[in-house]
Design a protein around this motif. Structure first.
Motif, short mmCIF file in Angstrom:
data_model
loop_
_atom_site.label_atom_id
_atom_site.label_comp_id
_atom_site.label_asym_id
_atom_site.label_seq_id
_atom_site.Cartn_x
_atom_site.Cartn_y
_atom_site.Cartn_z
N ARG A 1 22.08 -26.06 2.18
CA ARG A 1 22.28 -24.91 1.30
C ARG A 1 22.42 -25.33 -0.16
NH1 ARG A 1 20.71 -19.88 1.01
NH2 ARG A 1 22.31 -18.26 1.13
N ALA A 2 22.89 -26.53 -0.40
CA ALA A 2 23.16 -26.97 -1.77
C ALA A 2 21.93 -27.50 -2.50
CB ALA A 2 24.24 -28.06 -1.75
N VAL A 3 20.93 -27.93 -1.76
CA VAL A 3 19.79 -28.60 -2.38
C VAL A 3 18.70 -27.60 -2.76
CG1 VAL A 3 20.23 -30.75 -1.15
CG2 VAL A 3 18.68 -29.05 -0.13
N PRO A 4 17.74 -28.00 -3.60
CA PRO A 4 16.61 -27.12 -3.94
C PRO A 4 15.61 -27.04 -2.80
CG PRO A 4 16.35 -29.26 -5.00
CD PRO A 4 17.71 -29.27 -4.34
N GLU A 5 14.55 -26.30 -3.07
CA GLU A 5 13.42 -26.16 -2.13
C GLU A 5 13.89 -25.66 -0.77
OE1 GLU A 5 10.15 -25.68 -2.87
OE2 GLU A 5 9.98 -27.72 -3.67
N THR A 6 14.64 -24.56 -0.78
CA THR A 6 15.32 -24.08 0.42
C THR A 6 14.37 -23.85 1.59
OG1 THR A 6 16.94 -22.98 -1.01
CG2 THR A 6 16.86 -22.30 1.31
N GLU A 7 13.31 -23.12 1.36
CA GLU A 7 12.44 -22.75 2.49
C GLU A 7 11.79 -23.97 3.13
OE1 GLU A 7 9.66 -19.74 1.44
OE2 GLU A 7 11.19 -18.20 1.15
N ALA A 8 11.27 -24.88 2.32
CA ALA A 8 10.62 -26.06 2.87
C ALA A 8 11.62 -26.95 3.59
CB ALA A 8 9.93 -26.85 1.75
N MET A 9 12.84 -27.04 3.07
CA MET A 9 13.87 -27.85 3.73
C MET A 9 14.28 -27.25 5.07
SD MET A 9 14.70 -30.67 2.21
CE MET A 9 16.37 -31.00 2.79
N GLU A 10 14.46 -25.94 5.11
CA GLU A 10 14.83 -25.30 6.36
C GLU A 10 13.71 -25.40 7.39
OE1 GLU A 10 18.06 -21.99 4.72
OE2 GLU A 10 16.09 -21.33 5.41
N GLU A 11 12.48 -25.35 6.92
CA GLU A 11 11.36 -25.47 7.85
C GLU A 11 11.24 -26.88 8.40
OE1 GLU A 11 7.47 -26.45 9.25
OE2 GLU A 11 8.20 -27.15 7.30
N ALA A 12 11.59 -27.90 7.60
CA ALA A 12 11.42 -29.29 8.01
C ALA A 12 12.59 -29.82 8.82
CB ALA A 12 11.22 -30.17 6.77
N TRP A 13 13.79 -29.26 8.63
CA TRP A 13 14.99 -29.82 9.25
C TRP A 13 14.88 -29.96 10.78
CZ3 TRP A 13 18.71 -31.72 6.07
CH2 TRP A 13 19.91 -32.16 6.66
N PRO A 14 14.32 -28.99 11.49
CA PRO A 14 14.23 -29.12 12.96
C PRO A 14 13.37 -30.29 13.43
CG PRO A 14 14.02 -26.83 12.32
CD PRO A 14 13.95 -27.63 11.06
N ARG A 15 12.59 -30.90 12.55
CA ARG A 15 11.78 -32.05 12.94
C ARG A 15 12.59 -33.34 12.94
NH1 ARG A 15 7.87 -29.30 9.61
NH2 ARG A 15 8.17 -30.77 7.88
N LEU A 16 13.83 -33.30 12.44
CA LEU A 16 14.68 -34.50 12.46
C LEU A 16 14.96 -34.92 13.90
CD1 LEU A 16 17.38 -33.59 9.77
CD2 LEU A 16 15.53 -35.26 9.51
N GLU A 17 15.00 -36.22 14.14
CA GLU A 17 15.41 -36.72 15.45
C GLU A 17 16.89 -36.49 15.69
OE1 GLU A 17 13.40 -37.97 17.74
OE2 GLU A 17 11.64 -37.73 16.44
#
Length: 762
Positions: free
Chosen positions: A473-489
């Motif tokens: 929530r604190a970082v920029p590029e909210t939509e791209a970050m939320e879309e990418a987060w589920p790809r984390l191991e």
């Protein structure tokens, strides 16, 4: 539970001062809303006092000679938020999917209460389920051991104590990387980079005692009424004895205008108040370098004329000769800067800048206080360097009542850097760690916040383990970050309350609840204490005494130690279990690693007012390559990093009176007159009319970053406000959706949230 959000929001100017009955009413709302009982009220009396606990919100210094009540409105809200009687239990998670919870507001998520059990995400049900602590630690360890160390990130919120932070940084380096982004990357890294280059230390040079000796304070880009209200007592004392306070800020913030002391019965009974600012200049967002250049130009013009006439000079030539490098280059640049350019870029008139300069030249000792209004620009480091330039001109560093006072945000964000949370090898005690613990620490630069965001988006980062905070929530590029987060191991969040980051799961995801700083922390050797460093480089002990929110909570050091034992090689020199049993042993390790800062650490832990770790620049010892304080010639008068054009505005992301960082306490931004909503767009009335908009109209903002990526914030209420033309204001963190990850400060990589290029879409 009091209703906070209203479908019929109100925006009505607030006539009252900062403090006063408004603060009292605010506490009268939140304390019963969080069901704070006698124990919580008792804890408030211990807040920020010797042998009490350090506030869990801001890092403003704690005085040795304290007031009867040493908490402010915002600090009391933070305490109530942590000691709330509300709970977020496994039963709650059993009835709510993460998909559903992503529709909740930030306020509603945290307001639901304290986390009580360790939880693991089940992708089959889209829900968190309770799990045994050892099962969690084992799987976290196995997941981290299955990836390359360089692919893991260890984020730290500025709230974690010195003890936790030291263990966290050591764990990451023993694991094999320096991927240690922290809160500083998002706020005052521009200070750390700029001050280190200019004066040889990465922190401010002033202490609370300097407020007793200063003749004038120059204030840039900081809002004490909402972000550090206890500072208002110090500003009030300065005004009462005649010191002038000159403010440069795009918005007229009430805490810099008027203050009524809630602890003064006479003021409360009579409506008495103290006028804070003696001059208030509404500089354009991104115009601070130009404003400071204008002050410098008036000084230099006076000085040149005085030298020619044999009159009293304006500059401290002895100081410049003995202590400064490259002063001549800067003075030449000042002389060559055109007043028209200064006025255009600052948005201020020459006569107003000259009025500020007259205060500066007549004052023997001047302090400069600043916040993220300077640091969060593309040229944020240059902003910091320029404020140093201004002070150096008259020798205003290294004498009583003078110097730099950057106002840090979270309660230990500065201290984390002191004990090793950094991605930079040159700031880490590599040789000392090798000597003490017998391993070879990594020397390759790690990832900062911006680089972590890049890595999450492009897939190079495989795991994020977070010690507190609400990173997503604190970082920029909210939509791209939320879309990418589920790809984390792996995603691991150590937290006290539920927040939006927790709702985006990686392939393996854990939510680990920890004790809060105000709560009683009992380990094998008995009750424990922790420590923090404030904005003035003073170290304070903190002892929690409140009953823990759940018997299933673990302390931050205990959680760190369990993870560390599973991901680092066995090392008899690193006694993780002994450190958890007795935090005094961690402080011994900190002292051994940083003896120049932490001598007799345990003995001095509860020194009233804290013990000062020292500051060479305040002694006029300059730890720079030249051995002197360094001037910098700014390359541009604008700090935005983009050109103006028709339809493009400079958006400032703002915090309300009812929030701390990403934590939203409610929907009442009292000082700006906003109630019942955070969907507000502050705009100059003339800009509103020129754009064909009307008050109360709902509009969207879109990014105007020229990078072919669509970013949009919908449903903002057009609100005419006293704000410079061409500038807009909207609330953080919701407005982060408009900020590109690459829109950051040069050198420091701080997201440039105080001047974001946007356009209005009706």
């Amino acid at each position: 539970m009091a209703k906070q959000h209203d479908d019929r929001p109100e925006v009505t100017p607030y006539p009252g001062p900062a403090g006063g009955w408004g603060s009292v009413k605010s506490l009268a709302d939140i304390l019963p809303r969080e069901k704070i009982g006698p124990e919580g009220l008792r804890e408030l009396t211990r807040q920020n006092k010797p042998d009490g606990f350090a506030c869990v919100s801001c890092a403003w210094p704690k005085p040795a000679d304290h007031h009867p009540v040493e908490f402010c409105e915002e600090g009391a809200k933070a305490t109530a938020w942590e000691l709330t009687a509300h709970r977020t239990t496994p039963e709650f998670f059993a009835t709510h999917t993460l998909t559903e919870l992503r529709g909740w507001t930030d306020y509603r998520l945290e307001e639901h209460g304290r986390l009580t059990h360790p939880m693991r995400y089940d992708p089959a049900t889209d829900k968190y389920e309770a799990v045994d602590w050892d099962v969690a630690f084992d799987e976290i360890g196995a997941s981290l051991n299955a990836i390359e160390p360089k692919a893991a990130v260890f984020y730290a919120s500025g709230r974690a104590s010195l003890e936790s932070s030291y263990m966290w940084a050591l764990m990451a380096r023993m694991y094999g990387n320096q991927n240690l982004p922290d809160s500083s990357n998002m706020c005052h890294e521009s200070t750390s980079v700029g001050l280190k280059a200019a004066i040889g230390v990465p922190v401010g040079t002033t202490r609370l005692s300097d407020f007793d000796h200063t003749d004038a304070i120059f204030f840039f880009g900081q809002n004490p009424g909402s972000n550090a209200p206890r500072m208002l007592h110090d500003l009030k004392k300065c005004r009462k004895r005649g010191a002038e306070i000159v403010v440069f800020n795009p918005l007229r913030e009430r805490g810099l205008e008027r203050f009524t002391n809630p602890q003064n019965p006479v003021e409360m009974a009579t409506g008495g108040e103290t006028r804070i600012a003696t001059q208030y200049h509404q500089v354009k967002a991104g115009g601070d370098i130009a404003a400071m250049m204008g002050i410098a130009k008036w000084l230099v013009e006076w000085d040149d004329a005085a030298l020619a006439d044999g009159a009293v000079v304006a500059l401290d030539h002895d100081f410049l000769d003995q202590h400064c490098h490259d002063a001549d280059a800067f003075l030449a640049a000042v002389r060559g800067t055109d007043w028209d350019a200064i006025e255009r870029e600052s948005g201020l008139k020459r006569r107003d800048l000259e009025a500020a300069a007259r205060v500066y030249v007549k004052s023997n000792a001047v302090m400069a206080i600043y916040g993220m209004g300077l640091t969060q620009h593309v040229k944020g480091v240059d902003n910091v360097r320029m404020i140093v330039n201004l002070l150096l001109l008259r020798g205003n560093i290294g004498k009583p009542g003078a110097g730099l006072c950057p106002v840090r945000g979270h309660s230990n964000v500065q201290g984390q850097r002191t004990v090793g949370i950094t991605e930079k090898t040159e700031l880490a005690p590599v040789d000392k760690l090798r000597e003490l613990y017998g391993f070879d620490p990594p020397t390759e630069k790690g990832l900062d916040t911006v680089e972590t965001c890049r890595g999450v988006i492009d897939g190079q980062v495989k795991a994020v383990v977070a010690l507190g905070g609400n990173f997503l929530r604190a970082v920029p590029e909210t939509e791209a970050m939320e879309e990418a987060w589920p790809r984390l191991e792996l995603s691991v969040q150590i937290a006290t309350k539920l927040n939006r980051n927790h709702l985006f799961a990686g392939k393996v995801t854990y939510l680990l609840p920890c004790l809060g700083r105000i709560e009683r922390d009992v380990q094998a050797t008995g009750p424990q204490a922790v420590s923090v460093e404030d904005s003035s480089s003073c170290i304070h002990g903190s002892r929690g005494k409140a009953t823990p929110a759940s018997p299933f909570l673990k302390s931050e050091p205990a959680i760190i130690a369990e993870i560390a034992k599973r991901i680092t090689p066995p090392n008899p020199r690193v006694p993780w279990d002994e450190w958890v049993a007795d935090y005094g042993r961690v402080r011994d390790a900190i002292e051994a690693t940083y003896p120049h800062f932490f001598g007799d650490f345990n003995k001095r832990l509860f020194t009233p007012g804290g013990f000062w770790k020292g500051n060479k620049a305040s002694e006029r010892i300059w730890q720079t390559p030249s051995g002197k304080a360094e001037f910098l010639v700014p390359k541009t008068l604008s700090t935005t990093g983009f050109d103006d054009r028709d339809g493009r505005y400079r958006l400032m992301t703002l915090r309300s009176n009812d929030q701390f960082n990403t934590t939203i306490y409610g929907y009442h931004d009292r000082f700006r007159g906003v109630k019942g909503t955070r969907d507000v767009l502050f705009i100059n009335r003339a800009d509103m009319e020129t754009a064909g908009l009307s008050q109360g109209q709902r509009v969207a903002l879109e990014s105007d970053a020229d990078d072919n990526r669509r970013r949009r914030r919908e449903g903002l209420i057009v609100t005419p406000y006293n704000i410079p033309r061409g500038c807009l204001g909207a609330y953080y963190p919701e407005a982060n959706v408009l900020m590109p990850v690459e829109h950051h400060a040069e050198e420091s990589h701080v997201p440039a949230g105080k001047s974001v290029p946007v356009r209005i879409v009706p």
